[in-house]
Structures are given as C-alpha cells and as structure tokens.
Design an enzyme around this catalytic site. Sequence first.
Site, PDB file in Angstrom:
ATOM      1  N   SER A 184       0.865  -1.180   0.000  1.00 57.23           N
ATOM      2  CA  SER A 184       0.000   0.000   0.000  1.00 57.23           C
ATOM      3  C   SER A 184       0.899   1.226   0.000  1.00 57.23           C
ATOM      4  O   SER A 184       2.089   1.125   0.317  1.00 57.23           O
ATOM      5  CB  SER A 184      -0.848  -0.019   1.274  1.00 57.23           C
ATOM      6  OG  SER A 184      -1.423   1.247   1.518  1.00 57.23           O
ATOM      7  N   TYR A 197      -1.801  -1.256  10.754  1.00 58.64           N
ATOM      8  CA  TYR A 197      -1.871  -1.501   9.305  1.00 58.64           C
ATOM      9  C   TYR A 197      -0.599  -1.020   8.611  1.00 58.64           C
ATOM     10  O   TYR A 197       0.030  -1.750   7.848  1.00 58.64           O
ATOM     11  CB  TYR A 197      -3.094  -0.795   8.726  1.00 58.64           C
ATOM     12  CG  TYR A 197      -3.289  -1.004   7.239  1.00 58.64           C
ATOM     13  CD1 TYR A 197      -3.776  -2.215   6.750  1.00 58.64           C
ATOM     14  CD2 TYR A 197      -3.001   0.004   6.320  1.00 58.64           C
ATOM     15  CE1 TYR A 197      -3.959  -2.416   5.391  1.00 58.64           C
ATOM     16  CE2 TYR A 197      -3.187  -0.184   4.957  1.00 58.64           C
ATOM     17  CZ  TYR A 197      -3.669  -1.390   4.503  1.00 58.64           C
ATOM     18  OH  TYR A 197      -3.848  -1.583   3.148  1.00 58.64           O
TER      19      TYR A 197
HETATM   20  N1  LIG Z   1      -8.862  -0.822  -0.708  1.00 56.85           N
HETATM   21  C1  LIG Z   1      -7.834  -0.011  -0.565  1.00 56.85           C
HETATM   22  O1  LIG Z   1      -8.021   1.213  -0.428  1.00 56.85           O
HETATM   23  C2  LIG Z   1      -6.428  -0.555  -0.545  1.00 56.85           C
HETATM   24  C3  LIG Z   1      -5.359   0.345  -0.689  1.00 56.85           C
HETATM   25  C4  LIG Z   1      -4.057  -0.157  -0.684  1.00 56.85           C
HETATM   26  C5  LIG Z   1      -3.836  -1.509  -0.512  1.00 56.85           C
HETATM   27  N2  LIG Z   1      -4.888  -2.367  -0.366  1.00 56.85           N
HETATM   28  C6  LIG Z   1      -4.600  -3.789  -0.146  1.00 56.85           C
HETATM   29  O2  LIG Z   1      -5.271  -4.565  -1.113  1.00 56.85           O
HETATM   30  C7  LIG Z   1      -5.438  -5.886  -0.610  1.00 56.85           C
HETATM   31  C8  LIG Z   1      -6.865  -6.365  -0.904  1.00 56.85           C
HETATM   32  O3  LIG Z   1      -7.784  -5.680  -0.104  1.00 56.85           O
HETATM   33  P1  LIG Z   1      -9.193  -5.157  -0.651  1.00 56.85           P
HETATM   34  O4  LIG Z   1      -9.081  -3.700  -0.761  1.00 56.85           O
HETATM   35  O5  LIG Z   1      -9.601  -5.937  -1.818  1.00 56.85           O
HETATM   36  O6  LIG Z   1     -10.140  -5.440   0.633  1.00 56.85           O
HETATM   37  P2  LIG Z   1     -11.237  -6.566   0.896  1.00 56.85           P
HETATM   38  O7  LIG Z   1     -12.316  -6.479  -0.118  1.00 56.85           O
HETATM   39  O8  LIG Z   1     -11.593  -6.430   2.327  1.00 56.85           O
HETATM   40  O9  LIG Z   1     -10.462  -7.913   0.636  1.00 56.85           O
HETATM   41  C9  LIG Z   1      -9.600  -8.472   1.578  1.00 56.85           C
HETATM   42  C10 LIG Z   1      -9.403  -9.934   1.249  1.00 56.85           C
HETATM   43  O10 LIG Z   1      -8.527 -10.504   2.220  1.00 56.85           O
HETATM   44  C11 LIG Z   1      -9.086 -11.725   2.673  1.00 56.85           C
HETATM   45  N3  LIG Z   1      -8.728 -11.973   4.063  1.00 56.85           N
HETATM   46  C12 LIG Z   1      -8.978 -11.190   5.152  1.00 56.85           C
HETATM   47  N4  LIG Z   1      -8.554 -11.791   6.253  1.00 56.85           N
HETATM   48  C13 LIG Z   1      -8.011 -12.969   5.883  1.00 56.85           C
HETATM   49  C14 LIG Z   1      -7.411 -14.041   6.588  1.00 56.85           C
HETATM   50  N5  LIG Z   1      -7.308 -14.060   7.917  1.00 56.85           N
HETATM   51  N6  LIG Z   1      -6.961 -15.099   5.883  1.00 56.85           N
HETATM   52  C15 LIG Z   1      -7.091 -15.123   4.538  1.00 56.85           C
HETATM   53  N7  LIG Z   1      -7.661 -14.160   3.828  1.00 56.85           N
HETATM   54  C16 LIG Z   1      -8.119 -13.099   4.495  1.00 56.85           C
HETATM   55  C17 LIG Z   1     -10.580 -11.580   2.518  1.00 56.85           C
HETATM   56  O11 LIG Z   1     -11.165 -12.841   2.244  1.00 56.85           O
HETATM   57  P3  LIG Z   1     -12.031 -13.672   3.319  1.00 56.85           P
HETATM   58  O12 LIG Z   1     -12.871 -12.697   4.063  1.00 56.85           O
HETATM   59  O13 LIG Z   1     -12.772 -14.664   2.508  1.00 56.85           O
HETATM   60  O14 LIG Z   1     -10.996 -14.311   4.149  1.00 56.85           O
HETATM   61  C18 LIG Z   1     -10.705 -10.710   1.292  1.00 56.85           C
HETATM   62  O15 LIG Z   1     -10.799 -11.495   0.131  1.00 56.85           O
HETATM   63  C19 LIG Z   1      -5.099  -5.812   0.881  1.00 56.85           C
HETATM   64  O16 LIG Z   1      -3.811  -6.343   1.083  1.00 56.85           O
HETATM   65  C20 LIG Z   1      -5.102  -4.330   1.169  1.00 56.85           C
HETATM   66  O17 LIG Z   1      -4.267  -3.995   2.236  1.00 56.85           O
HETATM   67  C21 LIG Z   1      -6.177  -1.920  -0.391  1.00 56.85           C
END
Ligand SMILES: NC(=O)c1ccc[n+]([C@@H]2O[C@H](COP(=O)([O-])OP(=O)(O)OC[C@H]3O[C@@H](n4cnc5c(N)ncnc54)[C@H](OP(=O)(O)O)[C@@H]3O)[C@@H](O)[C@H]2O)c1
Length: 314
Positions: A184, A197
């Site tokens: 991120s 985080y």
């Molecule tokens: N959205 C943003 O603004 C943003 C910005 C920068 C970086 N990111 C990064 O992008 C990545 C994806 O996040 P997202 O934005 O797509 O959010 P999201 O929709 O909340 O997705 C998070 C994913 O992680 C999985 N997860 C959570 N806890 C877990 C665990 N204990 N074991 C295995 N899987 C787990 C969830 O699947 P389950 O619930 O099925 O386990 C879900 O598929 C993350 O690493 C996040 O830090 C996001």
Amino acid sequence: MSNTKYNIPNVWELCFLSVPIIVPLAVYMFEKCCSNKYRKLNSKVVLITGASSGLGETLAHEFYSHGCALILTGRSNTELERVKSDLLSRSDVKNVNKPCTLVLDLIDQATIEGVSQKVLGVFGRVDILINNAGISYRGRAEVTTAEVDYQVMLVNYFGQIALTKAILPSMIHHKSGHIVAISSVQGKIAIPFRSAYTASKHALQAFFDTLRAEIARHKVKVTVISPGYIQTNLSLNALTGNGSKYGIMDESTMDGYSAEYVAQRIVEAVVNNEQEIIIAPFYARLAIGLRYIWPRVYFWIMKCRAERQAGQKM
Ligand SMILES: NC(=O)c1ccc[n+]([C@@H]2O[C@H](COP(=O)([O-])OP(=O)(O)OC[C@H]3O[C@@H](n4cnc5c(N)ncnc54)[C@H](OP(=O)(O)O)[C@@H]3O)[C@@H](O)[C@H]2O)c1
Ligand SMILES: *[C@@H]1O[C@H](CO)[C@@H](O)[C@H](O)[C@H]1NC(C)=O
Ligand SMILES: *[C@@H]1O[C@H](CO)[C@@H](O)[C@H](O)[C@H]1NC(C)=O
C-alpha cells in the site's frame, strides 16, 4: 475474344497483385501475435490470496481472462465458489483451465504449509503467487489491544511470508516464478490512526525488498505493489482498536481507484517484470518524496492531520 482474355487476370497475376497487401498484413498479424506480451500468461498457475472479494476477486478475473490456471484462496468458501462460478460463466473468455478454490485462513499459520503442499501436489508448481489478502485497521495506538496488533500483523505480514516461504523452494527448484506482494502507499509512509496496518505494510515492503535481492540468482522475481485508495470493502472490514469491525465505508476508499484499473496495472507490472509500482495520485507521491527529502514538514502535516481527526470517528 482476345480482349476479354487479357482483361481477366489469371491466378498468377492475382497472386502477384495481392503481394503488396498480403505481405504487410501477414507481417502485421505476426507482429501483433508475437508481441502480445500477455500471451506468456497463458496456462500459468496463479495462486491468489484474498480472492473472495475486492482487489483479489478482480485480479482473478484479469488473470483468468489471460488464460491462467487459478487457485483462489480466502476464508469464505461460499464467496470463493461465487467468484469461481462468475469466472466460469464469462462468455467473453476462453480459458480451458478451470479455477480451483481452497480455504486458507492466514491467521492459522499452522495450516499454511499443508495447504501449500496440497497445491504443489495437485498443480506441480505455482508460477505466480499473489499475496493480496489483507485487513485494515482504524484506531488510536495507545488504546489498541495487543490482540488487534497481532491479528493485523498475522494476516498482512506473517501469513504472507509463511505462504511465500512454503511455495518458494518449488520456485527455486524450477528456476522460475514470480511473487507479488500487495502492499500500500501506507507501506511507504505512515499516517495517523493506522499504526498496526501501516506497520504491517512497511514490514511487507522490507521483507520483499530483501527477498528480491536474495532470490534474483534463482530467476524468481518479486514485485511489490503500492496502491492508494481502491474502491473495495477494505474499510468496512477493518478492525478497530478493540477488535470490533469498523463497518464504515470511508469516503477516501469510495473515491479511490476502481479495482479493475488497479488489477490491470498489476497484471501489466507482472508481465513487464517491474520490481515495484506505486499506483497513486500526485499528492500521495509527493508525500512519499517529502517523507524522505524533508521529513520535518511531513511530520508536521501528519501532526495537523491527527489533531484534525482526533475528535471524529477515524
Ligand atoms: N482498498 C484499498 O483502499 C487498498 C489500498 C491499498 C492496498 N490495499 C490492499 O489490497 C489488498 C486487498 O484488499 P481489498 O481492498 O480488496 O479489501 P477486501 O475487499 O476487504 O479484501 C480483503 C481480502 O482478504 C481476505 N482476508 C482477510 N482476512 C483474511 C485471513 N485471515 N486469511 C485469509 N484471507 C483473508 C478476505 O477474504 P475472506 O474474508 O474470505 O478471508 C478478502 O478477500 C489488501 O492487502 C489491502 O491492504 C487496499
Ligand atoms: C462489499 O460487500 C457487499 C456486501 O457484503 C457485497 O455485496 C459487495 O460485492 C462487496 N464489494 C466488493 C467490491 O467486494
Ligand atoms: C469498540 O470500539 C468501537 C469504536 O472505537 C466502539 O464503538 C465499540 O463500542 C467498542 N466495543 C467494545 C466492546 O468496547
């Protein structure tokens, strides 16, 4: 009689006449075919963590559309099955490799090795590992429980590196492979009320920068992705200082990049073997520069930001 004979070109004349058209066309088609860099993704085995929603789900669609053999992992089997059937029902994509789903909770460190062995047993290899799963956090550091600190670190850092280490020996053995870490902008700079985080993402960045150097001689590549805000449920799923769900869709998240745009950039980075990419607007890039060039100013801006946000729900 003889006139008509000369007016109708024979087969050889036709061939000769079409040379100026066919040759450039053939060259163009050949060029287009061979220079399509995405072709090398065809039938590559791609393991995606957190493929059940948000960016991971969108990445699954991107890689699937390029012909990859997908292994979708996450905690929720129902959601993984939904993603799988969405992929299978895409009429615009011809992919002979059926996606496979696998439940994997990254908090459960003890199961990671076993799941990896299962994957390697079935597929023989993982060509591209996408460490995407992640959990966010909102809270004041001084009242945040150690439990929450551990949980965020387990999912965003220890889980990712445990999975990476479980798959890596096979990549090294095959002298090929690509590991992608979804970090991120907060892996580059820290902002207030995100301590756990931002710490986990800084750790991720450091680990993979180290690993990149170490495994380059084995022809295994590392790409670190640092996106700004993306329109996903990340803030809804975030933990607060006491471990409850934050449950609010942040404005910054809602105004972020589309997951499709970010996923396309990530696939492009993999194909081009980019070592790291920052997918962020100008102000975020400026902040990253400022943090290193003129930290005093950056810290002052963050102090003001913290004071402004202290009263509100963060
Ligand atoms: N959205 C943003 O603004 C943003 C910005 C920068 C970086 N990111 C990064 O992008 C990545 C994806 O996040 P997202 O934005 O797509 O959010 P999201 O929709 O909340 O997705 C998070 C994913 O992680 C999985 N997860 C959570 N806890 C877990 C665990 N204990 N074991 C295995 N899987 C787990 C969830 O699947 P389950 O619930 O099925 O386990 C879900 O598929 C993350 O690493 C996040 O830090 C996001
Ligand atoms: C966010 O969660 C809602 C409800 O769980 C779901 O319908 C929606 O598809 C999710 N959005 C993304 C981008 O994953
Ligand atoms: C946990 O924290 C949230 C927000 O900080 C608060 O709304 C909630 O009441 C707290 N829950 C408990 C059980 O303390």
